[in-house]
Design a protein around this motif. Structure first.
Motif, PDB file in Angstrom:
ATOM      1  N   ARG A 422     -41.792  41.035  85.300  1.00  0.00           N
ATOM      2  CA  ARG A 422     -40.802  41.892  85.956  1.00  0.00           C
ATOM      3  C   ARG A 422     -41.106  43.364  85.711  1.00  0.00           C
ATOM      4  O   ARG A 422     -41.039  44.187  86.637  1.00  0.00           O
ATOM      5  CB  ARG A 422     -39.398  41.555  85.438  1.00  0.00           C
ATOM      6  N   GLN A 423     -41.452  43.714  84.463  1.00  0.00           N
ATOM      7  CA  GLN A 423     -41.762  45.107  84.151  1.00  0.00           C
ATOM      8  C   GLN A 423     -43.011  45.586  84.908  1.00  0.00           C
ATOM      9  O   GLN A 423     -43.044  46.709  85.435  1.00  0.00           O
ATOM     10  CB  GLN A 423     -41.971  45.272  82.645  1.00  0.00           C
ATOM     11  N   MET A 424     -44.024  44.705  84.995  1.00  0.00           N
ATOM     12  CA  MET A 424     -45.245  45.104  85.697  1.00  0.00           C
ATOM     13  C   MET A 424     -44.970  45.290  87.184  1.00  0.00           C
ATOM     14  O   MET A 424     -45.520  46.206  87.819  1.00  0.00           O
ATOM     15  CB  MET A 424     -46.330  44.034  85.490  1.00  0.00           C
ATOM     16  N   ASP A 434     -44.716  56.798  94.489  1.00  0.00           N
ATOM     17  CA  ASP A 434     -45.293  57.976  93.849  1.00  0.00           C
ATOM     18  C   ASP A 434     -46.804  58.092  94.030  1.00  0.00           C
ATOM     19  O   ASP A 434     -47.377  59.141  93.715  1.00  0.00           O
ATOM     20  CB  ASP A 434     -44.970  57.966  92.353  1.00  0.00           C
ATOM     21  N   GLY A 435     -47.447  57.026  94.488  1.00  0.00           N
ATOM     22  CA  GLY A 435     -48.896  57.075  94.643  1.00  0.00           C
ATOM     23  C   GLY A 435     -49.619  56.518  93.423  1.00  0.00           C
ATOM     24  O   GLY A 435     -49.104  56.577  92.290  1.00  0.00           O
ATOM     25  N   LEU A 436     -50.812  55.982  93.649  1.00  0.00           N
ATOM     26  CA  LEU A 436     -51.553  55.319  92.581  1.00  0.00           C
ATOM     27  C   LEU A 436     -51.987  56.295  91.500  1.00  0.00           C
ATOM     28  O   LEU A 436     -51.915  55.992  90.299  1.00  0.00           O
ATOM     29  CB  LEU A 436     -52.766  54.603  93.172  1.00  0.00           C
ATOM     30  N   SER A 437     -52.425  57.481  91.860  1.00  0.00           N
ATOM     31  CA  SER A 437     -52.910  58.429  90.856  1.00  0.00           C
ATOM     32  C   SER A 437     -51.798  58.875  89.927  1.00  0.00           C
ATOM     33  O   SER A 437     -52.005  59.000  88.709  1.00  0.00           O
ATOM     34  CB  SER A 437     -53.542  59.643  91.547  1.00  0.00           C
ATOM     35  N   ALA A 438     -50.577  59.108  90.474  1.00  0.00           N
ATOM     36  CA  ALA A 438     -49.454  59.537  89.632  1.00  0.00           C
ATOM     37  C   ALA A 438     -49.042  58.432  88.671  1.00  0.00           C
ATOM     38  O   ALA A 438     -48.771  58.693  87.481  1.00  0.00           O
ATOM     39  CB  ALA A 438     -48.269  59.951  90.505  1.00  0.00           C
ATOM     40  N   ALA A 441     -51.625  58.083  85.901  1.00  0.00           N
ATOM     41  CA  ALA A 441     -51.479  59.152  84.912  1.00  0.00           C
ATOM     42  C   ALA A 441     -50.292  58.891  83.996  1.00  0.00           C
ATOM     43  O   ALA A 441     -50.361  59.126  82.778  1.00  0.00           O
ATOM     44  CB  ALA A 441     -51.317  60.494  85.628  1.00  0.00           C
ATOM     45  N   ALA A 442     -49.166  58.377  84.548  1.00  0.00           N
ATOM     46  CA  ALA A 442     -47.989  58.070  83.732  1.00  0.00           C
ATOM     47  C   ALA A 442     -48.291  56.935  82.756  1.00  0.00           C
ATOM     48  O   ALA A 442     -47.856  56.976  81.589  1.00  0.00           O
ATOM     49  CB  ALA A 442     -46.821  57.708  84.637  1.00  0.00           C
ATOM     50  N   CYS A 443     -49.025  55.924  83.191  1.00  0.00           N
ATOM     51  CA  CYS A 443     -49.404  54.819  82.298  1.00  0.00           C
ATOM     52  C   CYS A 443     -50.301  55.325  81.164  1.00  0.00           C
ATOM     53  O   CYS A 443     -50.144  54.919  80.000  1.00  0.00           O
ATOM     54  CB  CYS A 443     -50.104  53.721  83.085  1.00  0.00           C
ATOM     55  N   ALA A 444     -51.236  56.208  81.506  1.00  0.00           N
ATOM     56  CA  ALA A 444     -52.127  56.753  80.481  1.00  0.00           C
ATOM     57  C   ALA A 444     -51.341  57.563  79.455  1.00  0.00           C
ATOM     58  O   ALA A 444     -51.600  57.479  78.240  1.00  0.00           O
ATOM     59  CB  ALA A 444     -53.208  57.618  81.140  1.00  0.00           C
ATOM     60  N   GLU A 445     -50.330  58.341  79.920  1.00  0.00           N
ATOM     61  CA  GLU A 445     -49.501  59.128  78.993  1.00  0.00           C
ATOM     62  C   GLU A 445     -48.688  58.226  78.082  1.00  0.00           C
ATOM     63  O   GLU A 445     -48.563  58.481  76.867  1.00  0.00           O
ATOM     64  CB  GLU A 445     -48.587  60.044  79.788  1.00  0.00           C
ATOM     65  N   VAL A 457     -42.664  54.333  81.481  1.00  0.00           N
ATOM     66  CA  VAL A 457     -43.519  54.782  82.586  1.00  0.00           C
ATOM     67  C   VAL A 457     -42.665  55.351  83.712  1.00  0.00           C
ATOM     68  O   VAL A 457     -42.970  56.421  84.265  1.00  0.00           O
ATOM     69  CB  VAL A 457     -44.399  53.619  83.086  1.00  0.00           C
ATOM     70  N   LEU A 458     -41.575  54.669  84.053  1.00  0.00           N
ATOM     71  CA  LEU A 458     -40.718  55.149  85.140  1.00  0.00           C
ATOM     72  C   LEU A 458     -40.032  56.457  84.756  1.00  0.00           C
ATOM     73  O   LEU A 458     -39.795  57.322  85.615  1.00  0.00           O
ATOM     74  CB  LEU A 458     -39.684  54.083  85.497  1.00  0.00           C
ATOM     75  N   ASN A 459     -39.698  56.603  83.449  1.00  0.00           N
ATOM     76  CA  ASN A 459     -39.076  57.851  82.992  1.00  0.00           C
ATOM     77  C   ASN A 459     -40.052  59.024  83.112  1.00  0.00           C
ATOM     78  O   ASN A 459     -39.668  60.128  83.521  1.00  0.00           O
ATOM     79  CB  ASN A 459     -38.610  57.695  81.547  1.00  0.00           C
TER      80      ASN A 459
END
Length: 499
Positions: A422-424, A434-438, A441-445, A457-459
């Motif tokens: 569900r989370q994935m 938001d687009g794949l690149s955004a 980047a959020a996952c990497a952060e 990630v959503l936050n």
């Protein structure tokens, strides 16, 4: 009729064994006339051929038979009568002879007519940029270790003799469009006329003489490139003899011995290098002081400028299944879930398939030429996962799905959680917004902070979407005092005396 073995025995008996003619006749049971003929002629084989075949009953009917044979030969092949039918028609007119006399006469008539019509051709000459010729050939190569019959498109400039070849899995119309575009891009221009045979992808109907009903899409392509199409007479390959000769030349020089490649791209690169090397190494057949390549470079100035790529597709309507799949050419291609329930248009190009609905693209894939293949784009099914997150684990579109590195690490970490699917799905759904690149980047952060929760990630994505408030210590111009107030302490005294 003397057989070769008997002639050999007579010659050996007379010349080697020195037997008299009388003894040879007795032993081999042949006449003296025959033995003398063999000895005196020194021939080793004899064959009797009747110089004149009598046909007494056919004599008065020869004129009528000539007329019937000529009328039959002038018909198209599928409408011609058999010789037995012609014999029966002649019998109906009163001929009393046998079929064999008619058959022998028809054979001789055909041989004489062929000798009269033995073709002598007029050599043709073309001005620079005047015409090109187009044709297909079938060749056999090894692609990826599998023996494959391919279709090769041939284009040849008539003046400079410059060839161009490209291999395809089929001869369909979209392949014709792609071959023309690649040839004209290579030549950096095209000619005023294009000479073709009556291929079905170009000609819908053949009329008397040179009149043709050309295919509508083919005419659009010719109009785009400013080419006038010209079709040959049916079964008259000599009218485009240059490209017919090119087929044999390319087959001998480039496809012998059998080519072994990994893909069509590698094969086409090999063919292009081959025709360029041939053009640079061989002299022009008429301009002997130039090579074919030099004549081609001189002709380029006379070509019609290249008009850019023609949108060469073959369009067919199709329906979308409940599994978001569209069937085309014995294969299935996925479309976005929003296209479900309404018809779509499949545009087939030489190397890709584009699926449109109401003018917008709902699916685009590399084209497959096998059978019963299913081509998925996993992103088409992400909206469905919002309602059925459990399908992420076993869904066919998501098998071997290659995600960006950060997203893939998040997916592996969430795989051990009870609600990991569900989370994935929540993270994947954010890609649509938001687009794949955004999202990557959020996952990497999030991973750098040591967390992998979907909420985190959503936050991060939500913070990125909020506009940043500018920080400044300066007073805005709108809050600056324009008239400085005057201090008056008496006002405070009046307030203090108030009851």
């Amino acid at each position: 009729m003397l057989v070769v073995e008997t002639v050999a025995k007579i010659r050996r008996a007379y010349f080697v064994q020195q037997k008299p003619i009388k003894q040879i006749c007795r032993e081999l049971k042949v006449s003296r006339k025959v033995v003398r003929k063999v000895i005196r002629s020194e021939a080793t084989a004899f064959q009797y051929t009747r110089a004149v075949q009598p046909a007494p009953k056919l004599g008065s009917w020869r004129g009528e038979l000539d007329r019937m044979l000529l009328a039959n030969a002038s018909k198209v092949r599928r409408e011609r009568l058999t010789l037995m039918r012609i014999y029966e028609a002649l019998r109906g007119l009163g001929y009393e002879g046998g079929y064999d006399a008619v058959r022998r006469y028809a054979k001789g008539w055909k041989r004489e007519r062929a000798a009269v019509a033995a073709q002598a051709f007029v050599p043709l000459s073309f001005a620079p940029g005047e015409a090109y010729q187009f044709d297909w050939s079938h060749e056999t190569v090894l692609i990826g270790g599998t023996t494959t019959e391919i279709k090769v498109a041939h284009v040849r400039l008539c003046h400079s003799r410059m060839p161009f070849v490209r291999a395809y899995p089929r001869e369909s119309q979209e392949m014709v469009f792609d071959a023309h575009d690649r040839a004209f891009a290579f030549f950096r221009g095209t000619c005023q006329r294009g000479i073709y045979d009556n291929m079905k992808t170009a000609v819908d109907a053949i009329f008397v003489g040179r009149e043709r009903a050309y295919n509508r899409r083919f005419l659009q392509m010719c109009s785009h490139y400013l080419v006038e199409p010209v079709a040959c007479t049916p079964a008259s390959g000599w009218e485009k003899g240059q490209v017919e000769n090119q087929v044999g030349l390319v087959r001998e020089r480039l496809f012998t011995p059998r080519i072994r490649v990994r893909s069509y791209d590698e094969l086409n690169a090999l063919l292009l290098d081959g025709v360029i090397a041939y053009a640079k190494a061989h002299p022009h057949p008429e301009q002997l002081d130039r090579t074919v390549w030099q004549a081609f470079e001189a002709e380029r100035a006379a070509l019609v400028p290249y008009a850019g790529r023609f949108d060469g597709f073959h369009a067919v309507p199709a329906a979308v299944s409940s599994t978001c799949l569209v069937r085309f050419d014995n294969n299935r291609y996925s479309v976005t879930a929003s296209a479900l329930g309404r018809p779509v248009e499949v545009r087939a190009y030489a190397e890709r398939v584009e699926i449109r609905q109401d003018g917008r693209i709902v699916g685009e894939h590399a084209r497959g030429f096998g059978r019963n293949q299913t081509v998925f784009d996993p992103w088409h099914y992400v909206p469905v996962l919002a309602r059925k997150p459990g399908a992420l684990r076993n869904g066919a579109p998501f098998k071997d799905w290659v995600l960006p590195a950060a997203l893939d690490r998040i997916r592996r970490k969430l795989a051990g959680s009870a609600d990991g699917d569900r989370q994935m799905v929540e993270i994947l759904t954010a890609v649509l917004r938001d687009g794949l690149s955004a999202v990557e980047a959020a996952c990497a952060e999030a991973l750098r902070e040591g967390v992998h929760s979907a909420d985190v990630v959503l936050n991060i994505l939500a913070r990125q979407r909020e506009p940043t408030v500018p920080v400044t210590i300066l007073t805005p111009e709108s809050l600056r005092l324009r008239h400085e107030p005057v201090a008056d302490c008496a006002r405070y005294d009046s307030l203090r005396r108030a009851p």
